[in-house]
Every structure is written in structure tokens, then in C-alpha cells.
Design a protein around this motif. Structure first.
Motif, short mmCIF file in Angstrom:
data_model
loop_
_atom_site.label_atom_id
_atom_site.label_comp_id
_atom_site.label_asym_id
_atom_site.label_seq_id
_atom_site.Cartn_x
_atom_site.Cartn_y
_atom_site.Cartn_z
N VAL A 1 20.40 56.30 52.90
CA VAL A 1 20.83 56.22 54.30
C VAL A 1 21.64 54.95 54.53
O VAL A 1 22.68 54.97 55.21
CB VAL A 1 19.61 56.28 55.25
CG1 VAL A 1 20.03 55.98 56.68
CG2 VAL A 1 18.95 57.65 55.17
N CYS B 1 13.98 63.19 66.57
CA CYS B 1 15.30 62.76 66.08
C CYS B 1 15.19 62.42 64.60
O CYS B 1 15.74 61.41 64.14
CB CYS B 1 15.85 61.60 66.89
SG CYS B 1 14.71 60.21 67.08
N ALA B 2 14.47 63.27 63.88
CA ALA B 2 14.19 63.02 62.47
C ALA B 2 15.41 63.33 61.60
O ALA B 2 15.48 64.35 60.92
CB ALA B 2 12.99 63.86 62.03
N ASP B 3 16.36 62.43 61.64
CA ASP B 3 17.55 62.56 60.82
C ASP B 3 18.27 61.22 60.75
O ASP B 3 18.28 60.46 61.73
CB ASP B 3 18.50 63.62 61.41
CG ASP B 3 19.74 63.84 60.55
OD1 ASP B 3 19.58 64.01 59.33
OD2 ASP B 3 20.84 63.83 61.11
N PHE B 4 18.82 60.90 59.60
CA PHE B 4 19.74 59.79 59.43
C PHE B 4 19.10 58.46 59.86
O PHE B 4 18.20 57.98 59.18
CB PHE B 4 21.02 60.10 60.21
CG PHE B 4 22.20 59.22 59.91
CD1 PHE B 4 22.48 58.78 58.62
CD2 PHE B 4 23.06 58.82 60.93
CE1 PHE B 4 23.57 57.97 58.35
CE2 PHE B 4 24.15 58.02 60.67
CZ PHE B 4 24.41 57.60 59.38
N TYR C 1 17.91 57.80 63.18
CA TYR C 1 17.11 58.04 64.38
C TYR C 1 17.86 57.80 65.69
O TYR C 1 17.64 58.53 66.65
CB TYR C 1 15.83 57.18 64.40
CG TYR C 1 14.92 57.38 63.22
CD1 TYR C 1 14.25 58.58 63.03
CD2 TYR C 1 14.71 56.35 62.30
CE1 TYR C 1 13.40 58.76 61.94
CE2 TYR C 1 13.86 56.52 61.21
CZ TYR C 1 13.21 57.72 61.04
OH TYR C 1 12.38 57.90 59.97
N PHE D 1 15.66 57.77 58.07
CA PHE D 1 14.89 58.99 57.83
C PHE D 1 14.97 59.38 56.36
O PHE D 1 16.05 59.41 55.76
CB PHE D 1 15.43 60.12 58.69
CG PHE D 1 14.74 61.44 58.46
CD1 PHE D 1 13.43 61.62 58.86
CD2 PHE D 1 15.41 62.49 57.84
CE1 PHE D 1 12.79 62.84 58.65
CE2 PHE D 1 14.78 63.70 57.62
CZ PHE D 1 13.46 63.88 58.03
N PRO E 1 9.04 63.25 55.77
CA PRO E 1 9.59 63.43 57.13
C PRO E 1 8.78 62.79 58.24
O PRO E 1 9.33 62.48 59.30
CB PRO E 1 9.65 64.95 57.29
CG PRO E 1 8.64 65.47 56.32
CD PRO E 1 8.66 64.53 55.16
N PRO F 1 14.00 62.56 54.09
CA PRO F 1 13.55 63.95 54.25
C PRO F 1 12.35 64.33 53.41
O PRO F 1 11.58 65.21 53.80
CB PRO F 1 14.79 64.77 53.87
CG PRO F 1 15.69 63.84 53.15
CD PRO F 1 15.41 62.49 53.67
N SER G 1 24.29 59.33 65.74
CA SER G 1 24.72 60.38 64.82
C SER G 1 25.70 59.83 63.79
O SER G 1 26.20 58.70 63.91
CB SER G 1 25.40 61.51 65.60
OG SER G 1 26.65 61.07 66.10
N ARG G 2 25.99 60.62 62.81
CA ARG G 2 27.01 60.23 61.82
C ARG G 2 28.38 60.08 62.47
O ARG G 2 29.14 59.19 62.11
CB ARG G 2 27.04 61.26 60.69
CG ARG G 2 25.80 61.22 59.80
CD ARG G 2 25.74 62.39 58.83
NE ARG G 2 24.61 62.24 57.92
CZ ARG G 2 23.37 62.62 58.20
NH1 ARG G 2 23.09 63.18 59.39
NH2 ARG G 2 22.39 62.47 57.31
#
Length: 251
Positions: free
Chosen positions: A207, A174-177, A179, A131, A136, A133, A182-183
Motif C-alpha cells: 500500500v 472503508c476497508a480498502d487501500f 481507509y 488495508f 481484513p 486484504p 481513494s486512489r
């Protein structure tokens, strides 16, 4: 031609070489296929690693450039693809395996490790997608234009409204990191990871390096590596050494 079938899902795959199993995930977004691996990849592990591993690659379900077909599982897009990959390994009688993946293969590998529960012994993430930002909706737009319309032309049971819902669940919600995980998930990964970062819009360097920094057993290739054939060759050899070092020694 070999196909793995499970209910309405039909996955085309190919094998080459011998040795410890290595799953190869082609790039190309949702048009990931053996064809994209041969024509639009920095290198082809099916050719480069066939003397070291039993290499296995498949067309992604519903890729426009491949032969795999099945429903669009709108409610679980990433997990459906991962289920196809794990199901293929089961079909071939393979419990443990290494994996190397390009582009979309990066998020898929992390999901394979999460869902596979110890089956992946080592993984190489080549130019992984993630992702960004400042862009987006990049992944959504790339696929709503470059994948969805052609799929709908081939499949009258699939409409652009279904494609929209599928891509929204896959990328927008799930628009983060990366997809898929999680971290905290990445922090918990004990599987050895090799990261070969890129820095184009769909493959953010930040990323890739964040994954490398969070995963406790990771290493990183040279960067940039796709700028010359010599650098590509260096990364090919790095990936070969890495994957061979973590392959179990036959009894």
C-alpha cells in the motif's frame, strides 16, 4: 499545559523549536499520543527537527495514553480527527504547514491534504498504515481489544457498542487501500510526498508503494530502514532535507 478547545473537544498539544511549522502526528493507532511518540517511535521529530522547524504535536482525541478528550463522532471518525488537527493549526494562527506522521499518521496525512485544500506544503508518511486484504479486520481487532475497553473504563458515557460502531465506520466500511481517500484522490495530489515504507501487518509495504506510485510528486526512502540505527539516521536526514526543500522561504 497547552490545550486547544472547541466545544466538547479538548486537545492537548506541545510545541518546540522555531521556523516553518511542522505538524507531527505520532503513531500508535487510536492510542496515538506524545507519549507514544517518545517511547515507541523509530525517531522523534520533536527532538530531531526542533532546530529546523516549529514542531507541533498533539495527543489524538481519546487516546488512552494521552490527555485529549471529546466525543466519539461515530458518523465521521476520520474527518473528526482531521478537524482537530486543522482546528489546532487555526488556533495557533498557522495557515500553511508541513506534516510528518507515523503509522495512523499516513491515512491522516492524506485526509489532511484532502480537507486542508492547499494548506499542507509537503508531507512525510513514515511506516504508514493501510488495508491488508489477507487480514481484513486487523485494524478493527487491534482497536476493539487494545483501545476500546480501556476507553470505556475511563468514560462511562462510551460503551463498547458505541466503540464497535465507531470502528466499523472507521475501518470496516472503508476497508480498502488507505481507509481515508481513494486512489483517484491520491492521483490528484500535487503536494510533495515522501514515503518511508514498512512491512508489518498494520503497515503494508504494498500500500505504501502504491501511494508512492500514484502520487505525482512523490519520492521514497530506503527500504528497509528500521533494521539499523544507521538506516534510521539516513531516513531522518532524508526527511529533514525533503521537508526543508519544500518549506516556503520567509519574505
Amino acid at each position: 499545559m497547552p490545550f486547544y478547545t472547541r466545544g466538547p473537544v479538548r486537545i492537548y498539544y506541545e510545541e518546540v523549536g522555531s521556523g516553518f511549522p511542522l505538524l507531527v502526528i505520532p503513531g500508535g493507532g487510536l492510542n496515538s499520543s506524545l507519549n507514544s511518540l517518545r517511547t515507541n517511535s523509530p525517531f522523534n521529530p520533536m527532538e530531531r527537527f526542533k532546530d529546523d522547524f516549529r514542531c507541533i504535536a498533539a495527543d489524538l482525541r481519546n487516546s488512552n495514553s494521552g490527555q485529549s478528550t471529546g466525543p466519539l463522532e461515530v458518523g465521521r471518525p476520520w474527518d473528526a480527527y482531521t478537524g482537530d488537527q486543522l482546528g489546532l493549526m487555526d488556533h495557533l494562527g498557522i495557515r500553511e504547514f508541513g506534516v510528518i506522521g507515523f503509522c495512523i499518521g499516513g491515512p491522516m496525512i492524506l485526509n489532511l491534504i484532502r480537507m486542508g485544500r492547499g494548506r499542507v506544503v509537503a508531507a512525510a508518511l513514515m511506516q504508514p498504515s493501510g488495508f491488508r486484504p489477507e487480514l481484513p479486520d486487523l485494524a478493527y481487532q487491534n482497536n476493539i481489544k487494545g483501545w476500546g475497553p480501556q476507553l470505556c473504563q475511563r468514560r462511562p458515557d462510551i460503551t463498547m457498542a458505541i466503540v464497535h460502531d465507531f470502528l466499523t465506520n472507521m475501518y470496516t466500511k472503508c476497508a480498502d487501500f488507505v481507509y481515508t481517500v481513494s486512489r483517484d484522490d491520491v492521483r490528484s495530489i500535487q503536494t510533495p510526498l515522501l514515503i518511508a515504507p514498512d512491512d508489518v501487518p498494520a503497515h503494508p509495504y504494498k500500500v505504501a508503494m502504491e501511494v508512492a506510485g500514484l502520487a505525482p510528486n512523490s519520492e521514497v526512502t530506503i527500504y528497509p530502514w528500521k533494521d539499523s540505527q544507521a538506516h534510521i539516521e539516513e531516513v531522518v536526514q532524508h526527511a529533514r532535507r525533503f521537508l526543508k526543500a519544500h518549506a516556503p522561504i520567509p519574505a
